[in-house]
Design a protein around this motif. Structure first.
Motif, PDB file in Angstrom:
ATOM      1  N   LEU A  40       3.010  -9.783 -14.928  1.00  0.00           N
ATOM      2  CA  LEU A  40       1.646 -10.129 -15.349  1.00  0.00           C
ATOM      3  C   LEU A  40       0.685 -10.174 -14.165  1.00  0.00           C
ATOM      4  O   LEU A  40      -0.460  -9.717 -14.265  1.00  0.00           O
ATOM      5  N   VAL A  41       1.142 -10.702 -13.051  1.00  0.00           N
ATOM      6  CA  VAL A  41       0.289 -10.757 -11.857  1.00  0.00           C
ATOM      7  C   VAL A  41      -0.047  -9.341 -11.395  1.00  0.00           C
ATOM      8  O   VAL A  41      -1.211  -9.025 -11.131  1.00  0.00           O
ATOM      9  N   LEU A  42       0.965  -8.482 -11.313  1.00  0.00           N
ATOM     10  CA  LEU A  42       0.718  -7.105 -10.882  1.00  0.00           C
ATOM     11  C   LEU A  42      -0.218  -6.383 -11.846  1.00  0.00           C
ATOM     12  O   LEU A  42      -1.099  -5.639 -11.421  1.00  0.00           O
ATOM     13  N   LYS A  43      -0.019  -6.616 -13.144  1.00  0.00           N
ATOM     14  CA  LYS A  43      -0.887  -5.993 -14.153  1.00  0.00           C
ATOM     15  C   LYS A  43      -2.342  -6.429 -13.970  1.00  0.00           C
ATOM     16  O   LYS A  43      -3.251  -5.604 -14.020  1.00  0.00           O
ATOM     17  N   GLU A  44      -2.551  -7.703 -13.732  1.00  0.00           N
ATOM     18  CA  GLU A  44      -3.923  -8.204 -13.531  1.00  0.00           C
ATOM     19  C   GLU A  44      -4.527  -7.647 -12.238  1.00  0.00           C
ATOM     20  O   GLU A  44      -5.689  -7.241 -12.217  1.00  0.00           O
ATOM     21  N   LEU A  45      -3.751  -7.629 -11.176  1.00  0.00           N
ATOM     22  CA  LEU A  45      -4.277  -7.143  -9.896  1.00  0.00           C
ATOM     23  C   LEU A  45      -4.449  -5.629  -9.883  1.00  0.00           C
ATOM     24  O   LEU A  45      -5.181  -5.103  -9.048  1.00  0.00           O
ATOM     25  N   ALA A  46      -3.805  -4.936 -10.815  1.00  0.00           N
ATOM     26  CA  ALA A  46      -4.002  -3.489 -10.929  1.00  0.00           C
ATOM     27  C   ALA A  46      -5.447  -3.169 -11.290  1.00  0.00           C
ATOM     28  O   ALA A  46      -5.956  -2.095 -10.959  1.00  0.00           O
ATOM     29  N   GLU A  47      -6.113  -4.119 -11.939  1.00  0.00           N
ATOM     30  CA  GLU A  47      -7.515  -3.945 -12.327  1.00  0.00           C
ATOM     31  C   GLU A  47      -8.456  -4.138 -11.146  1.00  0.00           C
ATOM     32  O   GLU A  47      -9.620  -3.793 -11.222  1.00  0.00           O
ATOM     33  N   GLY A  48      -7.960  -4.723 -10.080  1.00  0.00           N
ATOM     34  CA  GLY A  48      -8.793  -4.958  -8.900  1.00  0.00           C
ATOM     35  C   GLY A  48      -8.643  -6.378  -8.393  1.00  0.00           C
ATOM     36  O   GLY A  48      -7.831  -7.159  -8.882  1.00  0.00           O
ATOM     37  N   ARG A  91     -12.907 -20.073  -1.535  1.00  0.00           N
ATOM     38  CA  ARG A  91     -12.672 -18.929  -2.412  1.00  0.00           C
ATOM     39  C   ARG A  91     -11.426 -18.201  -1.914  1.00  0.00           C
ATOM     40  O   ARG A  91     -11.338 -17.829  -0.744  1.00  0.00           O
ATOM     41  N   VAL A  92     -10.469 -18.003  -2.828  1.00  0.00           N
ATOM     42  CA  VAL A  92      -9.233 -17.284  -2.504  1.00  0.00           C
ATOM     43  C   VAL A  92      -9.125 -16.085  -3.428  1.00  0.00           C
ATOM     44  O   VAL A  92      -9.128 -16.229  -4.649  1.00  0.00           O
ATOM     45  N   ASP A  93      -9.086 -14.899  -2.820  1.00  0.00           N
ATOM     46  CA  ASP A  93      -8.981 -13.654  -3.575  1.00  0.00           C
ATOM     47  C   ASP A  93      -7.639 -12.996  -3.296  1.00  0.00           C
ATOM     48  O   ASP A  93      -7.118 -13.067  -2.178  1.00  0.00           O
ATOM     49  N   TYR A  94      -7.131 -12.333  -4.312  1.00  0.00           N
ATOM     50  CA  TYR A  94      -5.879 -11.580  -4.182  1.00  0.00           C
ATOM     51  C   TYR A  94      -6.141 -10.143  -4.589  1.00  0.00           C
ATOM     52  O   TYR A  94      -6.921  -9.872  -5.504  1.00  0.00           O
ATOM     53  N   THR A  95      -5.468  -9.247  -3.907  1.00  0.00           N
ATOM     54  CA  THR A  95      -5.557  -7.826  -4.236  1.00  0.00           C
ATOM     55  C   THR A  95      -4.224  -7.169  -3.911  1.00  0.00           C
ATOM     56  O   THR A  95      -3.461  -7.666  -3.086  1.00  0.00           O
ATOM     57  N   LEU A  96      -3.959  -6.069  -4.585  1.00  0.00           N
ATOM     58  CA  LEU A  96      -2.742  -5.319  -4.279  1.00  0.00           C
ATOM     59  C   LEU A  96      -2.911  -4.574  -2.965  1.00  0.00           C
ATOM     60  O   LEU A  96      -3.985  -4.041  -2.672  1.00  0.00           O
ATOM     61  N   THR A  97      -1.864  -4.547  -2.187  1.00  0.00           N
ATOM     62  CA  THR A  97      -1.845  -3.736  -0.971  1.00  0.00           C
ATOM     63  C   THR A  97      -1.517  -2.298  -1.380  1.00  0.00           C
ATOM     64  O   THR A  97      -1.148  -2.049  -2.534  1.00  0.00           O
ATOM     65  N   PRO A  98      -1.647  -1.351  -0.466  1.00  0.00           N
ATOM     66  CA  PRO A  98      -1.203   0.016  -0.796  1.00  0.00           C
ATOM     67  C   PRO A  98       0.259   0.054  -1.256  1.00  0.00           C
ATOM     68  O   PRO A  98       0.602   0.796  -2.189  1.00  0.00           O
ATOM     69  N   LEU A  99       1.108  -0.772  -0.647  1.00  0.00           N
ATOM     70  CA  LEU A  99       2.498  -0.837  -1.079  1.00  0.00           C
ATOM     71  C   LEU A  99       2.591  -1.353  -2.516  1.00  0.00           C
ATOM     72  O   LEU A  99       3.348  -0.818  -3.337  1.00  0.00           O
ATOM     73  N   GLY A 100       1.820  -2.373  -2.825  1.00  0.00           N
ATOM     74  CA  GLY A 100       1.789  -2.916  -4.187  1.00  0.00           C
ATOM     75  C   GLY A 100       1.280  -1.890  -5.189  1.00  0.00           C
ATOM     76  O   GLY A 100       1.815  -1.757  -6.292  1.00  0.00           O
ATOM     77  N   LEU A 104       2.932   0.335  -8.991  1.00  0.00           N
ATOM     78  CA  LEU A 104       2.350   0.338 -10.337  1.00  0.00           C
ATOM     79  C   LEU A 104       2.935   1.405 -11.260  1.00  0.00           C
ATOM     80  O   LEU A 104       3.187   1.116 -12.436  1.00  0.00           O
ATOM     81  N   PRO A 105       3.158   2.642 -10.806  1.00  0.00           N
ATOM     82  CA  PRO A 105       3.756   3.623 -11.729  1.00  0.00           C
ATOM     83  C   PRO A 105       5.143   3.195 -12.234  1.00  0.00           C
ATOM     84  O   PRO A 105       5.500   3.470 -13.377  1.00  0.00           O
TER      85      PRO A 105
END
Length: 133
Positions: A40-48, A91-100, A104-105
């Protein structure tokens, strides 16, 4: 030369297997992405980029402790980056790294397979449970 009992040989084989299992890249990855909230976390962060509060609202079933722990583990694995911006409140922001993002695929493929086959898996469970009872 000492001889070993069957129990000693079995214990050595078990220890060797555990070492290979722990070092296996596939098992290590499945262990990480198999955690309850990771998908779920990865799915949410896939949006940005997401703020912690947004993630907490979207993934409402996760306690604050579990969400924080999941994010820390993903950050430790190099899949997520955390940015703290000094403000009131902080403010704490999270984002996927290029590795993350490269993961996704794989997540999408597993999701697609699950959506296509979950009814078959459920039917197999039911048939097995019926046979065993």
């Amino acid at each position: 030369m000492t001889t070993q009992s069957a129990a000693q040989r079995h214990a050595e084989v078990r220890t060797s297997h555990r070492a290979r299992f722990a070092a296996c890249p596939t098992n290590r990855l499945l262990d990480r992405i198999g955690d309850k909230w990771v998908g779920l976390v990865l799915k949410e962060l896939a949006e940005g980029r997401c703020r912690y509060g947004e993630l907490a609202r979207t993934i409402a079933g996760a306690s604050q402790k579990m969400l924080t722990q999941t994010l820390r583990n993903l950050e430790r694995d190099g899949l997520v980056s955390r940015t703290v911006t000094p403000a009131v409140p902080v403010r704490v922001d999270y984002t996927l790294t290029p590795l993350g993002r490269s993961l996704l695929p794989v997540i999408r493929a597993v999701t697609e397979w699950a959506e296509q086959h979950i009814e078959e898996v459920d039917a197999a469970h039911e048939a097995y449970d019926t046979r065993e009872s």
